[in-house]
Write an enzyme that holds these catalytic residues in place. Structure first.
Site, PDB file in Angstrom:
ATOM      1  N   GLY A  61       0.792  -1.230   0.000  1.00  0.00           N
ATOM      2  CA  GLY A  61       0.000   0.000   0.000  1.00  0.00           C
ATOM      3  C   GLY A  61       0.822   1.276   0.000  1.00  0.00           C
ATOM      4  CB  THR A  62      -0.192   4.684   1.088  1.00  0.00           C
ATOM      5  OG1 THR A  62      -1.357   4.702   0.281  1.00  0.00           O
ATOM      6  CG2 THR A  62       0.404   6.079   1.167  1.00  0.00           C
ATOM      7  CB  CYS A  63       2.449   2.032   4.682  1.00  0.00           C
ATOM      8  SG  CYS A  63       3.720   1.660   5.883  1.00  0.00           S
ATOM      9  CE  LYS A  72       8.880   8.789   7.886  1.00  0.00           C
ATOM     10  NZ  LYS A  72       7.452   9.045   7.602  1.00  0.00           N
ATOM     11  N   GLY A 208       1.275  19.445   8.033  1.00  0.00           N
ATOM     12  CA  GLY A 208       1.074  18.257   8.869  1.00  0.00           C
ATOM     13  C   GLY A 208       2.362  17.443   8.804  1.00  0.00           C
ATOM     14  CD  GLU A 229      -1.211  24.119   8.183  1.00  0.00           C
ATOM     15  OE1 GLU A 229      -0.687  23.157   7.601  1.00  0.00           O
ATOM     16  OE2 GLU A 229      -2.442  24.189   8.418  1.00  0.00           O
ATOM     17  N   GLY A 297      -3.740  16.726   3.279  1.00  0.00           N
ATOM     18  CA  GLY A 297      -4.589  15.674   3.843  1.00  0.00           C
ATOM     19  C   GLY A 297      -4.870  14.593   2.825  1.00  0.00           C
ATOM     20  CG  HIS A 471      23.882   7.385  33.106  1.00  0.00           C
ATOM     21  ND1 HIS A 471      23.434   8.657  32.798  1.00  0.00           N
ATOM     22  CD2 HIS A 471      25.236   7.465  33.244  1.00  0.00           C
ATOM     23  CE1 HIS A 471      24.478   9.468  32.758  1.00  0.00           C
ATOM     24  NE2 HIS A 471      25.582   8.777  33.029  1.00  0.00           N
TER      25      HIS A 471
HETATM   26  C1  LIG Z   1       4.309  10.554   2.527  1.00  0.00           C
HETATM   27  C2  LIG Z   1       3.631   9.754   3.606  1.00  0.00           C
HETATM   28  C3  LIG Z   1       4.352   9.376   4.713  1.00  0.00           C
HETATM   29  C4  LIG Z   1       3.740   8.636   5.715  1.00  0.00           C
HETATM   30  N1  LIG Z   1       4.471   8.286   6.813  1.00  0.00           N
HETATM   31  C5  LIG Z   1       3.888   7.597   7.792  1.00  0.00           C
HETATM   32  C6  LIG Z   1       4.637   7.204   8.940  1.00  0.00           C
HETATM   33  O1  LIG Z   1       5.826   7.484   9.050  1.00  0.00           O
HETATM   34  N2  LIG Z   1       4.003   6.481   9.899  1.00  0.00           N
HETATM   35  C7  LIG Z   1       2.685   6.155   9.800  1.00  0.00           C
HETATM   36  O2  LIG Z   1       2.152   5.514  10.696  1.00  0.00           O
HETATM   37  N3  LIG Z   1       1.947   6.501   8.732  1.00  0.00           N
HETATM   38  C8  LIG Z   1       2.519   7.216   7.729  1.00  0.00           C
HETATM   39  N4  LIG Z   1       1.786   7.535   6.622  1.00  0.00           N
HETATM   40  C9  LIG Z   1       0.379   7.101   6.550  1.00  0.00           C
HETATM   41  C10 LIG Z   1       0.300   5.633   6.117  1.00  0.00           C
HETATM   42  O3  LIG Z   1       0.956   5.480   4.869  1.00  0.00           O
HETATM   43  C11 LIG Z   1      -1.149   5.212   5.999  1.00  0.00           C
HETATM   44  O4  LIG Z   1      -1.799   5.482   7.219  1.00  0.00           O
HETATM   45  C12 LIG Z   1      -1.260   3.722   5.711  1.00  0.00           C
HETATM   46  O5  LIG Z   1      -0.624   3.385   4.504  1.00  0.00           O
HETATM   47  C13 LIG Z   1      -2.731   3.318   5.637  1.00  0.00           C
HETATM   48  O6  LIG Z   1      -2.812   1.954   5.443  1.00  0.00           O
HETATM   49  P1  LIG Z   1      -4.089   1.289   4.722  1.00  0.00           P
HETATM   50  O7  LIG Z   1      -3.785  -0.155   4.648  1.00  0.00           O
HETATM   51  O8  LIG Z   1      -5.323   1.752   5.371  1.00  0.00           O
HETATM   52  O9  LIG Z   1      -4.112   1.919   3.252  1.00  0.00           O
HETATM   53  P2  LIG Z   1      -3.038   1.927   2.080  1.00  0.00           P
HETATM   54  O10 LIG Z   1      -1.662   1.825   2.594  1.00  0.00           O
HETATM   55  O11 LIG Z   1      -3.384   3.107   1.239  1.00  0.00           O
HETATM   56  O12 LIG Z   1      -3.336   0.578   1.270  1.00  0.00           O
HETATM   57  C14 LIG Z   1      -4.535   0.382   0.628  1.00  0.00           C
HETATM   58  C15 LIG Z   1      -4.317  -0.666  -0.444  1.00  0.00           C
HETATM   59  O13 LIG Z   1      -5.571  -1.007  -1.005  1.00  0.00           O
HETATM   60  C16 LIG Z   1      -5.430  -1.153  -2.404  1.00  0.00           C
HETATM   61  N5  LIG Z   1      -6.757  -0.939  -2.989  1.00  0.00           N
HETATM   62  C17 LIG Z   1      -7.486   0.200  -2.977  1.00  0.00           C
HETATM   63  N6  LIG Z   1      -8.693  -0.007  -3.509  1.00  0.00           N
HETATM   64  C18 LIG Z   1      -8.729  -1.305  -3.873  1.00  0.00           C
HETATM   65  C19 LIG Z   1      -9.725  -2.126  -4.450  1.00  0.00           C
HETATM   66  N7  LIG Z   1     -10.947  -1.673  -4.702  1.00  0.00           N
HETATM   67  N8  LIG Z   1      -9.420  -3.412  -4.693  1.00  0.00           N
HETATM   68  C20 LIG Z   1      -8.189  -3.925  -4.409  1.00  0.00           C
HETATM   69  N9  LIG Z   1      -7.219  -3.182  -3.834  1.00  0.00           N
HETATM   70  C21 LIG Z   1      -7.500  -1.903  -3.560  1.00  0.00           C
HETATM   71  C22 LIG Z   1      -4.403  -0.112  -2.775  1.00  0.00           C
HETATM   72  O14 LIG Z   1      -3.780  -0.425  -4.008  1.00  0.00           O
HETATM   73  C23 LIG Z   1      -3.442  -0.206  -1.591  1.00  0.00           C
HETATM   74  O15 LIG Z   1      -2.439  -1.161  -1.831  1.00  0.00           O
HETATM   75  C24 LIG Z   1       2.376   8.270   5.592  1.00  0.00           C
HETATM   76  C25 LIG Z   1       1.656   8.632   4.453  1.00  0.00           C
HETATM   77  C26 LIG Z   1       2.272   9.360   3.466  1.00  0.00           C
HETATM   78  C27 LIG Z   1       1.475   9.733   2.252  1.00  0.00           C
END
Ligand SMILES: Cc1cc2nc3c(=O)[nH]c(=O)nc-3n(C[C@H](O)[C@H](O)[C@H](O)COP(=O)(O)OP(=O)(O)OC[C@H]3O[C@@H](n4cnc5c(N)ncnc54)[C@H](O)[C@@H]3O)c2cc1C
Length: 492
Positions: A61-63, A72, A208, A229, A297, A471
């Site tokens: 996913g995004t993470c 990171k 943020g 901001e 956001g 320490h």
């Molecule tokens: C630049 C940035 C830095 C970040 N840094 C941090 C951090 O340091 N620490 C932290 O805790 N959080 C961080 N986050 C937030 C974190 O990335 C998200 O909170 C996290 O990825 C959410 O997880 P999720 O599984 O809900 O969604 P996602 O990671 O978005 O995964 C969702 C998945 O679902 C898939 N998908 C979507 N729709 C469908 C569908 N209909 N059918 C099949 N697959 C589908 C997508 O392809 C994706 O792989 C950051 C975010 C960004 C943008």
């Protein structure tokens, strides 16, 4: 005969589409980000029959691909770069003037992502989770307790997955300002992580965690940074004192910080971008740069999931759930970034996934508590916080006592040459319960783990005052901050 590729990334496991349609899974998860894949693994650990539907060819996913992990990784490069610049202070000479090989930096970041994506494939196999590549969509309420999820593969082929429970984990994507489209100069987290060069100048819209981290990162690599901001302070979810101090430190690093600023227009120019905004005094301002990052956001991916035919309740595009992550539609759960009322963080998504898995398996669980969620911002210096801010503690009726200890008084911080920042402890004056801990400084994102455990165990200042901290460690600054609540810090 029709065949369905199940684990394409592993390249090994094939299943007949007909067989897939016959199988009734205990849980089918749509979305393979941290929320989805952790829910899948935990459900499998409970002995459930699990399928995970992901539209991309790699899990994470995004993470993993455009969020936590790549940012990171780059921030660690920035940390090393900072150390190199100050090497002489540590008696290390002869380095000359280091140069940045940005292509190699990106390559390292990409190899980290690839390694972990491979690791996820391994875990899916290990836990016998059926991995289904394609876009998942609900087809309506369950019939006789069985849900049908329609899966459209990249080839256009459509099939069905049946399950007793469906967990929605489709995550989020960057919000854009009205009438803007991301491209090579107006960027979201996706484009900025693939830039071929470090820009000479960058305007960051939104302060943020995401905006602040990119600002910090590219400032270290020499870019001129302007932050714009809308709210009156940067990192607005943090304690006010943290926002104030990091603003001061960012300004000291030469970052132009504009808060209370309303963006009016973002335009492409011949050479870059131009951002017009109304500043906190009501005056129009124009800033120009090579690129602009929009970090205002994230919107939940709930648009094309077939929710309209269900009882699922949306709140500004995010899904409402109960304490077990159940939506209003029986047998349908939602976890991670698509859930309303929870911060969009990977560890929140992961925990919400594990809760949903426990509920489906009929195992005990504890709901997510908003005031026990650590928040980490990996800027220089870092921010780590958990629990109530001083203002929130007062607003919720607590008589509050605060203790604050600067890293300037901590011997390990001296060794590291990292004296900026402080630890702030917010406690209830009557019972001494620790309500919040807010850290700005070296390794704040690691140090906060102690505070999370303290809050989870409802620890008091008195208990922590007699908890031995090794320490010399940065963690001793927490001990001093607990002491400061009672006016008894040793080192300040
Ligand atoms: C630049 C940035 C830095 C970040 N840094 C941090 C951090 O340091 N620490 C932290 O805790 N959080 C961080 N986050 C937030 C974190 O990335 C998200 O909170 C996290 O990825 C959410 O997880 P999720 O599984 O809900 O969604 P996602 O990671 O978005 O995964 C969702 C998945 O679902 C898939 N998908 C979507 N729709 C469908 C569908 N209909 N059918 C099949 N697959 C589908 C997508 O392809 C994706 O792989 C950051 C975010 C960004 C943008």
């Amino acid at each position: 005969m029709r065949r369905w590729l199940l684990s394409s990334a592993c390249g090994t496991e094939f299943l007949l589409a007909e067989k897939m349609a016959e199988t009734i899974y205990d849980a089918t998860i749509i979305g393979g980000g941290p929320a989805g894949y952790m829910a899948a693994i935990r459900a499998a650990e409970y002995g459930l029959k699990v399928a995970l539907i992901e539209k991309n060819n790699a899990l994470g996913g995004t993470c993993l691909h455009v969020g936590c992990i790549p940012t990171k990784a780059l921030l660690f490069n920035a940390e090393i770069w900072d150390h190199m610049k100050h090497a002489a202070e540590f008696g290390i000479e002869g380095i000359g003037s280091p140069t940045l090989n940005w292509a190699a930096v990106l390559e390292r970041k990409n190899s980290i992502i690839a390694k972990h994506a491979k690791g996820l494939d391994f875990l899916m196999k290990k836990h016998k989770i059926a991995r289904i590549e394609g876009f998942g969509r609900l087809t309506g309420p369950a019939r006789d307790g069985i849900h049908a999820v329609e899966v459209t593969a990249a080839s256009g082929e459509v099939s069905q997955v049946k399950a007793k429970n469906v967990i929605l984990a489709t995550g989020s994507e960057a919000k854009m300002l009205p009438d803007l489209k991301a491209g090579d100069r107006i960027l979201t987290n996706i484009e900025i992580l693939a830039m071929e060069q470090v820009p000479k100048s960058l305007i960051v819209i939104g302060a943020g965690a995401v905006g602040m981290e990119f600002a910090s990162l590219f400032r270290t690599f020499g870019a001129e940074i302007t932050i714009v901001e809308f709210l009156p302070r940067v990192v607005p979810v943090e304690d006010e004192e943290i926002s104030k101090e990091i603003t001061r430190l960012f300004k000291k690093r030469g970052i132009d910080v504009n808060t209370g600023a309303r963006v009016e227009m973002v335009e492409r120019t011949e050479t870059g971008v131009k951002v017009t905004f109304i500043d906190a005094s009501g005056n129009p301002q124009i800033k120009e740069a090579e690129k602009a990052l929009v970090a205002v956001g994230r919107a939940g991916r709930t648009g094309d999931l077939g929710l309209e035919q269900m009882r699922i309740v949306l709140d500004r595009g995010l899904i409402q759930v109960n304490k077990a992550q159940e939506t209003a539609e029986p047998g349908v759960f939602a976890i991670g970034d698509i859930v309303a009322g929870l911060p969009q963080l990977a560890h929140v998504g992961a925990m919400s996934g594990m809760i949903a898995a426990a509920k489906i398996a009929g195992r005990p669980f504890r709901p997510v508590r908003r005031d026990r969620i650590p928040g980490c911002t990996y800027t220089e210096p870092q921010i780590g916080s958990v629990g109530l801010t001083e203002t929130q503690a007062k607003e919720t009726g607590h008589e509050v006592k605060v203790g604050k200890f600067p890293f300037a008084g901590n011997s390990k911080a001296t060794i590291l040459g990292a004296h900026d920042g402080f630890v702030k402890v917010v406690a209830d004056a009557r019972y001494g319960e620790i309500l919040g801990v807010h850290i700005l400084g070296p390794q704040a994102t690691e140090l906060i783990a102690e505070a999370v455990a303290v809050l989870e165990l409802e620890g008091t200042v008195e208990e922590m005052l007699f908890t031995i901290h090794a320490h010399p460690t940065l963690a001793e600054s927490l001990l001093d901050a607990y002491g400061a609540v009672e006016g008894m810090a040793i080192n300040a």
